[in-house]
Design an enzyme around this catalytic site. Structure first.
Site, PDB file in Angstrom:
ATOM      1  N   HIS A  24       0.870  -1.178   0.000  1.00  0.00           N
ATOM      2  CA  HIS A  24       0.000   0.000   0.000  1.00  0.00           C
ATOM      3  C   HIS A  24       0.909   1.230   0.000  1.00  0.00           C
ATOM      4  O   HIS A  24       1.639   1.472   0.950  1.00  0.00           O
ATOM      5  CB  HIS A  24      -0.871  -0.023   1.273  1.00  0.00           C
ATOM      6  CG  HIS A  24      -2.122   0.778   1.161  1.00  0.00           C
ATOM      7  ND1 HIS A  24      -3.200   0.360   0.407  1.00  0.00           N
ATOM      8  CD2 HIS A  24      -2.486   1.960   1.700  1.00  0.00           C
ATOM      9  CE1 HIS A  24      -4.172   1.257   0.493  1.00  0.00           C
ATOM     10  NE2 HIS A  24      -3.759   2.246   1.273  1.00  0.00           N
ATOM     11  N   LYS A 169     -10.658   5.098  -4.195  1.00  0.00           N
ATOM     12  CA  LYS A 169      -9.803   6.218  -3.833  1.00  0.00           C
ATOM     13  C   LYS A 169      -8.397   5.873  -4.300  1.00  0.00           C
ATOM     14  O   LYS A 169      -7.860   4.818  -3.957  1.00  0.00           O
ATOM     15  CB  LYS A 169      -9.857   6.382  -2.304  1.00  0.00           C
ATOM     16  CG  LYS A 169      -8.762   7.207  -1.678  1.00  0.00           C
ATOM     17  CD  LYS A 169      -9.244   7.670  -0.297  1.00  0.00           C
ATOM     18  CE  LYS A 169      -8.119   7.858   0.690  1.00  0.00           C
ATOM     19  NZ  LYS A 169      -8.612   8.372   1.988  1.00  0.00           N
ATOM     20  N   LYS A 171      -4.445   6.628  -4.355  1.00  0.00           N
ATOM     21  CA  LYS A 171      -3.413   7.339  -3.603  1.00  0.00           C
ATOM     22  C   LYS A 171      -2.402   7.910  -4.594  1.00  0.00           C
ATOM     23  O   LYS A 171      -1.754   7.158  -5.335  1.00  0.00           O
ATOM     24  CB  LYS A 171      -2.719   6.386  -2.621  1.00  0.00           C
ATOM     25  CG  LYS A 171      -3.656   5.744  -1.612  1.00  0.00           C
ATOM     26  CD  LYS A 171      -4.358   6.751  -0.720  1.00  0.00           C
ATOM     27  CE  LYS A 171      -3.553   7.019   0.525  1.00  0.00           C
ATOM     28  NZ  LYS A 171      -4.371   7.783   1.520  1.00  0.00           N
ATOM     29  N   ASP A 200      -6.343  10.937  -3.189  1.00  0.00           N
ATOM     30  CA  ASP A 200      -5.778  11.435  -1.933  1.00  0.00           C
ATOM     31  C   ASP A 200      -4.288  11.659  -2.143  1.00  0.00           C
ATOM     32  O   ASP A 200      -3.539  10.706  -2.371  1.00  0.00           O
ATOM     33  CB  ASP A 200      -6.016  10.420  -0.807  1.00  0.00           C
ATOM     34  CG  ASP A 200      -5.594  10.942   0.558  1.00  0.00           C
ATOM     35  OD1 ASP A 200      -5.071  12.080   0.637  1.00  0.00           O
ATOM     36  OD2 ASP A 200      -5.788  10.218   1.560  1.00  0.00           O
ATOM     37  N   GLU A 226      -8.561  14.819  -1.989  1.00  0.00           N
ATOM     38  CA  GLU A 226      -8.274  14.821  -0.557  1.00  0.00           C
ATOM     39  C   GLU A 226      -6.887  15.378  -0.272  1.00  0.00           C
ATOM     40  O   GLU A 226      -5.903  14.931  -0.854  1.00  0.00           O
ATOM     41  CB  GLU A 226      -8.407  13.383  -0.033  1.00  0.00           C
ATOM     42  CG  GLU A 226      -8.180  13.238   1.462  1.00  0.00           C
ATOM     43  CD  GLU A 226      -8.528  11.830   1.959  1.00  0.00           C
ATOM     44  OE1 GLU A 226      -9.174  11.065   1.210  1.00  0.00           O
ATOM     45  OE2 GLU A 226      -8.146  11.496   3.090  1.00  0.00           O
ATOM     46  N   ASP A 251      -8.338  16.292   5.253  1.00  0.00           N
ATOM     47  CA  ASP A 251      -7.983  15.138   6.102  1.00  0.00           C
ATOM     48  C   ASP A 251      -6.975  15.559   7.166  1.00  0.00           C
ATOM     49  O   ASP A 251      -7.377  15.957   8.260  1.00  0.00           O
ATOM     50  CB  ASP A 251      -7.465  13.973   5.236  1.00  0.00           C
ATOM     51  CG  ASP A 251      -7.262  12.696   6.048  1.00  0.00           C
ATOM     52  OD1 ASP A 251      -7.719  12.662   7.210  1.00  0.00           O
ATOM     53  OD2 ASP A 251      -6.660  11.721   5.544  1.00  0.00           O
ATOM     54  N   LYS A 275     -12.086  10.694  11.562  1.00  0.00           N
ATOM     55  CA  LYS A 275     -11.322   9.511  11.993  1.00  0.00           C
ATOM     56  C   LYS A 275     -11.116   9.540  13.504  1.00  0.00           C
ATOM     57  O   LYS A 275     -10.698  10.577  14.046  1.00  0.00           O
ATOM     58  CB  LYS A 275      -9.938   9.478  11.328  1.00  0.00           C
ATOM     59  CG  LYS A 275      -9.969   9.483   9.811  1.00  0.00           C
ATOM     60  CD  LYS A 275      -8.573   9.402   9.203  1.00  0.00           C
ATOM     61  CE  LYS A 275      -8.711   9.471   7.685  1.00  0.00           C
ATOM     62  NZ  LYS A 275      -7.437   9.360   6.973  1.00  0.00           N
ATOM     63  N   GLU A 329     -14.926   4.724   4.111  1.00  0.00           N
ATOM     64  CA  GLU A 329     -13.827   4.017   3.436  1.00  0.00           C
ATOM     65  C   GLU A 329     -13.283   2.892   4.318  1.00  0.00           C
ATOM     66  O   GLU A 329     -12.096   2.578   4.238  1.00  0.00           O
ATOM     67  CB  GLU A 329     -12.715   5.006   3.046  1.00  0.00           C
ATOM     68  CG  GLU A 329     -12.114   5.746   4.226  1.00  0.00           C
ATOM     69  CD  GLU A 329     -10.961   6.679   3.869  1.00  0.00           C
ATOM     70  OE1 GLU A 329     -10.849   7.093   2.701  1.00  0.00           O
ATOM     71  OE2 GLU A 329     -10.174   6.986   4.783  1.00  0.00           O
TER      72      GLU A 329
HETATM   73  C1  MUC Z   1      -5.570   8.650   4.480  1.00  0.00           C
HETATM   74  O1  MUC Z   1      -4.775   9.561   4.388  1.00  0.00           O
HETATM   75  O2  MUC Z   1      -6.735   8.856   4.133  1.00  0.00           O
HETATM   76  C2  MUC Z   1      -6.981   5.891   4.329  1.00  0.00           C
HETATM   77  C3  MUC Z   1      -7.164   5.082   3.296  1.00  0.00           C
HETATM   78  C4  MUC Z   1      -5.928   4.907   2.689  1.00  0.00           C
HETATM   79  O3  MUC Z   1      -5.686   4.248   1.726  1.00  0.00           O
HETATM   80  O4  MUC Z   1      -4.988   5.628   3.342  1.00  0.00           O
HETATM   81  C5  MUC Z   1      -5.586   6.127   4.491  1.00  0.00           C
HETATM   82  C6  MUC Z   1      -5.110   7.361   5.086  1.00  0.00           C
HETATM   83 MG    MG Z   2      -6.238  10.952   3.591  1.00  0.00          MG
END
Ligand code: MUC
Ligand code: MG
Length: 375
Positions: A24, A169, A171, A200, A226, A251, A275, A329
């Protein structure tokens, strides 16, 4: 009597490392195992409540690492709560705030465990203790984070076919913006009309890059962007937001209710990711949500790749929010090679379901805890 039964006798913090099914990758780190602190809070009546503090790659996502969380629980937070009563969560929170600044993930895990113990004792779900529930299932997205678009399209196709997730989502921010834009275009084209996308950047961009990329993401119909800028740069985020139609999801810039107010006053976001690790537990989460609601900022159910322990605590807190416009999520339990509970959360028809029963409605699997515990 009930009062004496509710006295907190012991708080145990265990560090666990659970491998993930694939790497990840986010802007600042890359993980192949998720690390949590599992809190077991025992009352005088013998009931044990559980909570979880998630991290992502050590103290890189925020300042808290599992090592620091456990150390501060053992040395400061637990001693401040022994002998206190589980039916007084506001007092527990005040005592934790007096014992330690911030440490929100540590406090969040303890507060969740106290609510679980109280709910188990009284025979009611944690959601009931928090004001009741207006929903028992939540739209849930999946995160694409290998960085390889071919793999990501295949992974998304699998989730769509299994009717598990239809929102993804992505990254971004680990590679150059141009590479991420090309990757996003491939994903958007491959999944067009069948899935929604959000991104994000985990604070990776500056204002110039964000101004260049956000209109292109909007044109690809990306639904939310995000935390494109560093958490401190609210003015920059507000300027970027004013010049694009892509909605901004806050976030890392929102931990406390005061942070939420600053974002609202700056006009820096359209939605906020809630969160427990940021807000210090369900009570803090409700306060942040209230400030957002007062400012017309929509709510999004955020995660930090929790197991079913932490995810269940979030669902109980999300269950009572009147509007949860962007769903949640909490795919975390599905990215672990193995969960930490006996009956993991149920995922079906693009939703994750609130567990039934008293407390958090989940039970820790002691064998799994032992197996993944760090010695
Ligand atoms: C974040 O920054 O949102 C949440 C899902 C993901 O893949 O990373 C996290 C942290
Ligand atoms: Mg985030």
């Amino acid at each position: 009597d009930l009062r004496r039964d509710l006295a907190i006798q012991d708080i145990r913090a265990t560090i666990v490392d659970v491998p993930t099914v694939r790497r990840h990758k986010l802007a600042q780190t890359s993980v192949t195992a998720q690390s949590y602190v599992i809190v077991q809070l025992r009352l005088a009546n013998g009931v044990v409540g559980i909570g979880e503090a998630a991290t992502l790659g050590g103290p890189r996502w925020s300042e808290e690492s599992v090592e620091a969380i456990k150390a501060n629980i053992d040395a400061y937070l637990a001693p401040a709560l022994i002998g206190q009563h589980a039916d007084q969560p506001v007092t527990l929170g005040a005592r934790m705030d007096a014992a330690a600044k911030r440490n929100n993930a540590a406090k969040g895990a303890i507060e969740s465990a106290a609510f679980d113990a109280l709910g188990l004792t009284l025979g009611v779900p944690v959601a009931t203790l928090l004001g009741g529930r207006v929903r028992t299932s939540f739209p849930v997205l999946w995160t694409l984070a290998s960085g390889d678009p071919a793999q990501e399209i295949e992974e998304a196709e699998g989730k769509l076919a299994a009717r598990l997730h239809d929102t993804f989502k992505v990254k971004i921010g680990a590679q150059a913006p141009e590479q991420d834009m090309a990757r996003m275009r491939r994903l958007a084209t491959a999944l067009e009309g069948r899935a929604r996308l959000i991104v994000d950047a985990n604070q990776a961009w500056d204002e110039t890059v964000a101004l260049r990329c956000l209109p292109r993401l909007a044109e690809m119909d990306v639904h939310l962007v995000e935390q494109p800028l560093p958490a401190w740069n609210l003015q920059g985020l507000a300027r970027v937001r004013a010049r694009t139609t892509a909605p901004i999801l806050a976030d890392e810039c929102v931990f406390t209710p005061a942070d939420m107010m600053a974002v609202a006053q700056a006009g820096a976001a359209d939605a906020v990711s809630l969160k427990l690790v940021k807000h210090g537990g369900p009570i803090g989460l409700q306060k942040v949500a209230a400030v957002a609601e007062a400012a017309g900022i929509a709510l999004y159910g955020g995660c930090l790749l929790e197991s079913s322990v932490g995810a269940a605590a979030h669902l109980h807190a999300f269950a009572g929010l009147r509007e949860l416009a962007w769903g949640c999520e909490h795919f975390g339990p599905q990215i672990l090679v193995e969960d930490l509970v006996h009956a993991p959360l149920r995922f079906a028809d693009f939703h994750v379901h609130l567990p039934e029963g008293s407390g958090l409605g989940i039970t820790l699997d002691p064998d799994a805890l032992r197996r993944f515990a760090r010695c």
